[in-house]
Design a protein around this motif. Sequence first.
Motif, short mmCIF file in Angstrom:
data_model
loop_
_atom_site.label_atom_id
_atom_site.label_comp_id
_atom_site.label_asym_id
_atom_site.label_seq_id
_atom_site.Cartn_x
_atom_site.Cartn_y
_atom_site.Cartn_z
N HIS A 155 0.33 -0.81 -0.03
CA HIS A 155 -0.31 0.24 -0.34
C HIS A 155 0.90 1.59 0.29
CE1 HIS A 155 -3.69 -1.55 1.41
NE2 HIS A 155 -3.67 -2.36 0.37
N TYR A 156 0.54 2.17 -0.62
CA TYR A 156 1.29 3.51 -0.73
C TYR A 156 -0.09 5.01 -0.71
CZ TYR A 156 4.13 7.22 -2.73
OH TYR A 156 5.24 8.17 -2.82
N ALA A 157 0.05 5.28 0.83
CA ALA A 157 -0.94 6.03 1.13
C ALA A 157 -0.75 7.34 0.28
CB ALA A 157 -0.60 6.60 2.71
N GLU A 158 0.59 7.80 -0.47
CA GLU A 158 0.31 9.12 -0.90
C GLU A 158 -0.42 9.09 -2.16
OE1 GLU A 158 2.13 11.94 0.42
OE2 GLU A 158 2.80 10.70 2.22
N LEU A 159 -0.96 8.07 -2.50
CA LEU A 159 -2.03 7.62 -3.38
C LEU A 159 -3.25 7.84 -3.46
CD1 LEU A 159 -0.41 5.48 -6.56
CD2 LEU A 159 -0.72 7.93 -6.51
N GLU A 160 -4.16 8.69 -3.84
CA GLU A 160 -5.95 8.07 -3.93
C GLU A 160 -6.26 7.38 -4.33
OE1 GLU A 160 -7.73 10.10 -1.64
OE2 GLU A 160 -5.95 11.48 -0.82
N PRO A 161 -7.00 6.58 -4.23
CA PRO A 161 -7.69 4.94 -4.51
C PRO A 161 -8.06 5.66 -5.64
CG PRO A 161 -8.58 5.44 -1.91
CD PRO A 161 -7.81 6.42 -2.56
N GLY A 162 -7.73 4.89 -7.70
CA GLY A 162 -8.57 5.20 -8.37
C GLY A 162 -7.41 6.25 -8.81
N ALA A 163 -6.27 6.75 -8.65
CA ALA A 163 -5.07 7.51 -9.33
C ALA A 163 -4.27 6.33 -10.78
CB ALA A 163 -4.69 7.93 -8.34
N PRO A 164 -3.60 7.46 -11.32
CA PRO A 164 -2.84 6.48 -12.03
C PRO A 164 -1.30 6.58 -11.07
CG PRO A 164 -3.25 9.03 -12.49
CD PRO A 164 -4.55 8.14 -11.41
N MET A 165 -1.06 5.74 -11.29
CA MET A 165 0.56 5.56 -10.87
C MET A 165 1.78 6.21 -11.45
SD MET A 165 -0.32 2.93 -9.04
CE MET A 165 0.58 2.04 -8.32
N GLU A 166 0.76 7.10 -11.68
CA GLU A 166 2.18 8.55 -11.85
C GLU A 166 2.92 9.31 -10.49
OE1 GLU A 166 0.13 10.76 -14.74
OE2 GLU A 166 -0.31 9.09 -15.92
N THR A 167 3.81 8.70 -10.10
CA THR A 167 4.73 9.25 -9.04
C THR A 167 5.53 8.32 -9.13
OG1 THR A 167 5.06 8.78 -6.63
CG2 THR A 167 3.46 7.29 -7.25
N ASP A 168 7.05 9.41 -8.97
CA ASP A 168 8.52 8.56 -8.73
C ASP A 168 8.62 7.43 -8.21
OD1 ASP A 168 9.27 10.48 -10.32
OD2 ASP A 168 9.84 12.85 -9.01
N HIS A 169 7.59 7.64 -6.83
CA HIS A 169 7.27 5.98 -6.82
C HIS A 169 7.44 4.77 -6.45
CE1 HIS A 169 7.14 3.87 -2.33
NE2 HIS A 169 6.71 2.94 -2.82
N TYR A 170 6.89 4.99 -8.05
CA TYR A 170 7.68 3.74 -9.59
C TYR A 170 7.71 4.43 -10.42
CZ TYR A 170 3.67 2.21 -5.62
OH TYR A 170 2.86 1.73 -5.01
N PRO A 171 8.84 4.45 -10.64
CA PRO A 171 9.63 5.63 -11.36
C PRO A 171 9.38 4.60 -13.35
CG PRO A 171 10.96 4.04 -10.03
CD PRO A 171 9.78 4.00 -9.45
N ILE A 172 9.15 5.39 -14.14
CA ILE A 172 9.31 5.23 -15.12
C ILE A 172 10.62 4.62 -15.98
CG2 ILE A 172 9.87 6.51 -18.16
CD1 ILE A 172 7.44 8.24 -16.67
N VAL A 173 10.79 3.55 -16.57
CA VAL A 173 11.96 2.65 -16.65
C VAL A 173 11.88 2.43 -18.56
CG1 VAL A 173 11.97 1.10 -14.87
CG2 VAL A 173 10.36 1.08 -16.34
N TRP A 174 10.48 2.77 -18.86
CA TRP A 174 10.21 2.85 -20.12
C TRP A 174 9.56 3.99 -20.72
CZ3 TRP A 174 13.88 1.03 -23.87
CH2 TRP A 174 13.85 1.69 -25.31
N PRO A 175 10.15 5.00 -21.32
CA PRO A 175 11.36 4.70 -22.40
C PRO A 175 12.53 5.12 -21.06
CG PRO A 175 9.55 5.86 -23.38
CD PRO A 175 9.22 5.36 -21.90
N ARG A 176 13.45 4.41 -20.99
CA ARG A 176 14.73 4.94 -20.63
C ARG A 176 14.93 6.44 -20.35
NH1 ARG A 176 18.16 1.87 -22.35
NH2 ARG A 176 17.01 0.18 -20.95
N PRO A 177 14.70 6.73 -19.06
CA PRO A 177 14.57 8.31 -18.66
C PRO A 177 16.18 8.85 -19.30
CG PRO A 177 13.58 7.50 -16.76
CD PRO A 177 14.40 5.84 -18.21
N THR A 178 17.20 10.23 -19.76
CA THR A 178 18.24 10.52 -20.42
C THR A 178 18.22 11.64 -19.25
OG1 THR A 178 16.48 11.70 -21.76
CG2 THR A 178 17.19 10.11 -22.62
#
Length: 277
Positions: free
Chosen positions: A254-277
């Motif tokens: 569980h991750y309290a910083e997100l509201e139920p129904g929110a997209p997982m658009e947070t650095d807690h779940y970092p983007i791995v593709w496309p690979r950040p430059t």
Amino acid sequence: MSDTVLDRPAQEIVDDDTIERFRADGVVALRNVVDAEWVERLRGGVAAEMANPSPTAHAYESTGFFGSLDLWRLHPLFSEFVTQSRLGELAAAMFGSPVVRMYYDQLFVKEPGSSQPVPWHNDQPYWPISGRQVMSFWIALDEVDATSGRVEYVRGSHAWDRWFQPRTFAPTNAHDYKRNPDYEPAPDVEADRDAYDIVSFDLQPGDAVAFWAMILHGSRGNSNRGRARRGYAVRYIGTDVRYDPRVGTAEALHYAELEPGAPMETDHYPIVWPRPT
């Protein structure tokens, strides 16, 4: 990180036929995904974790089983591997998402002679997320075969849209999951194996099995007294995934910083593709 892991293009590992089988069957074996150097580095990371277990470790010493989760948040070695390897690109190709984020990782070790099975289950009921673009790579760090407790899958069960009640992998039910009234008990596959289309894969170190989070799967103990079965699972998510902390999911995820129904658009779940430059 060596070129085999970092720079080998996804199309050299998965082609259109592989992706089609993955989407139809729910599971596919991928060969030579991780090179020998990185297999050894991951083995070293596993040994360090077992010698000094993290707070997320769960060991059932009576049955010779050891596991941990979210190692990538605790150890730079695992963080480098899950965020900088080609696994994110493979996930994008396989479940068809323009953006892939890291969800979490998990270690499964069955010592030689371990009696610990993993009960038949599908993963996503355990996880506080909803959406279809959720998959895992189960990476073999040892030779894996029927004697050492290879994972078995019910082909096509990812498409059943049946959510099975989570249960602990521990030898007792002392810490079982809260009952979700929308879930059903997992079928007793072992009681009637011939009724199911069960598939499994012999693996060499560095091979991986890719599978959807909704496929029904489980494994037997490691009856091979000469070889451990170390498996390292890495879970990735796509853009259709939302935070869903429903009853019965693992509190550790569980991750309290997100509201139920929110997209997982947070650095807690970092983007791995496309690979950040």
